[in-house]
Design a protein around this motif. Structure first.
Motif, PDB file in Angstrom:
ATOM      1  N   GLY A 128       0.817  -1.212   0.000  1.00 39.27           N
ATOM      2  CA  GLY A 128       0.000   0.000   0.000  1.00 39.27           C
ATOM      3  C   GLY A 128       0.848   1.258   0.000  1.00 39.27           C
ATOM      4  N   CYS A 152      -4.575   3.340  -7.166  1.00 39.09           N
ATOM      5  CA  CYS A 152      -5.729   3.394  -6.254  1.00 39.09           C
ATOM      6  C   CYS A 152      -6.523   2.097  -6.286  1.00 39.09           C
ATOM      7  CB  CYS A 152      -6.621   4.578  -6.610  1.00 39.09           C
ATOM      8  SG  CYS A 152      -5.865   6.185  -6.258  1.00 39.09           S
ATOM      9  N   ASN A 156      -7.146  -0.449  -3.100  1.00 39.27           N
ATOM     10  CA  ASN A 156      -8.468  -0.932  -2.688  1.00 39.27           C
ATOM     11  C   ASN A 156      -8.496  -2.455  -2.613  1.00 39.27           C
ATOM     12  OD1 ASN A 156      -9.598   1.637  -2.487  1.00 39.27           O
ATOM     13  ND2 ASN A 156     -10.196   1.694  -4.634  1.00 39.27           N
ATOM     14  N   GLU A 159      -6.531  -3.592   0.428  1.00 38.27           N
ATOM     15  CA  GLU A 159      -7.264  -3.383   1.679  1.00 38.27           C
ATOM     16  C   GLU A 159      -8.324  -4.471   1.878  1.00 38.27           C
ATOM     17  OE1 GLU A 159     -10.044  -2.185   4.595  1.00 38.27           O
ATOM     18  OE2 GLU A 159     -10.552  -2.293   2.456  1.00 38.27           O
ATOM     19  N   ASP A 198      -6.230   0.391   6.031  1.00 38.20           N
ATOM     20  CA  ASP A 198      -7.395   1.278   5.879  1.00 38.20           C
ATOM     21  C   ASP A 198      -6.950   2.698   5.548  1.00 38.20           C
ATOM     22  OD1 ASP A 198      -9.166  -0.755   6.479  1.00 38.20           O
ATOM     23  OD2 ASP A 198      -9.386  -0.195   8.586  1.00 38.20           O
ATOM     24  N   GLU A 201      -6.078   3.156   2.031  1.00 43.67           N
ATOM     25  CA  GLU A 201      -7.289   3.338   1.230  1.00 43.67           C
ATOM     26  C   GLU A 201      -7.823   4.761   1.376  1.00 43.67           C
ATOM     27  OE1 GLU A 201     -11.098   0.657   0.126  1.00 43.67           O
ATOM     28  OE2 GLU A 201     -10.838   1.062   2.265  1.00 43.67           O
ATOM     29  N   ASN A 205      -8.539   7.288  -1.687  1.00 44.01           N
ATOM     30  CA  ASN A 205      -9.825   7.966  -1.896  1.00 44.01           C
ATOM     31  C   ASN A 205      -9.642   9.465  -2.090  1.00 44.01           C
ATOM     32  OD1 ASN A 205     -11.200   5.535  -1.615  1.00 44.01           O
ATOM     33  ND2 ASN A 205     -11.643   5.834   0.554  1.00 44.01           N
TER      34      ASN A 205
END
Length: 215
Positions: A128, A152, A156, A159, A198, A201, A205
């Motif tokens: 990540g 991205c 996702n 995650e 998290d 992510e 976002n």
């Protein structure tokens, strides 16, 4: 060229925020790599050394985040929405915080055995961090939008995988771990690692939001 394009043409090239963001995301890779070294270290003294490296990198991340917030206060013109700058800086800082928190819990709880789920979550955290860095580097000109969107998407997916590993590992703890104290310790460590994914992510976002507003 639309009005927004004309306006963007006359905005001076940013020399403040993008270099700071790249420093922050580059620091994320270092702390993610250190986390993996930490959970795979077999020597306790070596683990203590790496723990100190993680702590130093987390402090460095705090300093970069603080500098970004200072620049927000000083600069009227920003390369994208002030809220997005604040949100992205905060998300990157949170990733580093939870990586540091994971290592700290392992040391404070004196956990010696690193289970496969712990090692796998640390690996996903690093993945990540690498994808956050790839996307952040491309924000400065938004020419390689595909690189950002692909990063991205991978974040996702990562995650979701981390959620599954966390849920499965906690389920196995409740089923097989008879020592209540050990169960709590491992659950806390797994939770911190999963929260780090998290936060990756969250960063993704924010960057997707920036693309929608500016691309």
């Amino acid at each position: 060229m639309g009005l927004n394009g004309i306006f963007q043409y006359f905005i001076p090239k940013d020399r403040k925020f993008f270099p700071l963001f790249e420093q922050a995301s580059g620091n994320l890779i270092k702390i993610g790599e250190a986390l993996n070294d930490f959970v795979n270290a077999t020597d306790e003294d070596r683990r203590q050394e790496i723990g100190k490296i993680i702590e130093d990198l987390e402090h460095k991340g705090d300093e970069i985040t603080h500098q970004i917030f200072l620049e927000l206060g000083k600069n009227f013109i920003t390369p994208f929405d002030r809220e997005d700058i604040h949100a992205l800086a905060s998300a990157i800082d949170d990733i580093a915080d939870f990586i540091h928190g994971s290592a700290s819990r392992i040391q404070l709880y004196k956990v010696k055995v690193m289970t496969p789920p712990i090692k796998k979550l640390a690996e996903l955290v690093l993945q990540g961090c690498q994808d956050v860095d790839k996307a952040v580097v491309e924000l400065k000109n938004l020419k390689n939008i595909r690189v950002i969107t692909d990063s991205c998407v991978r974040i996702n997916s990562m995650e979701n995988q981390a959620d599954y590993i966390f849920d499965t590992a906690v389920g196995e703890l409740f089923e097989y771990e008879k020592d209540a104290v050990a169960l709590i310790k491992y659950k806390e460590i797994l939770s911190a690692l999963e929260t780090a994914t998290d936060k990756c992510e969250d960063a993704a976002n924010v960057m997707e939001s920036i693309l929608v507003k500016n691309a």
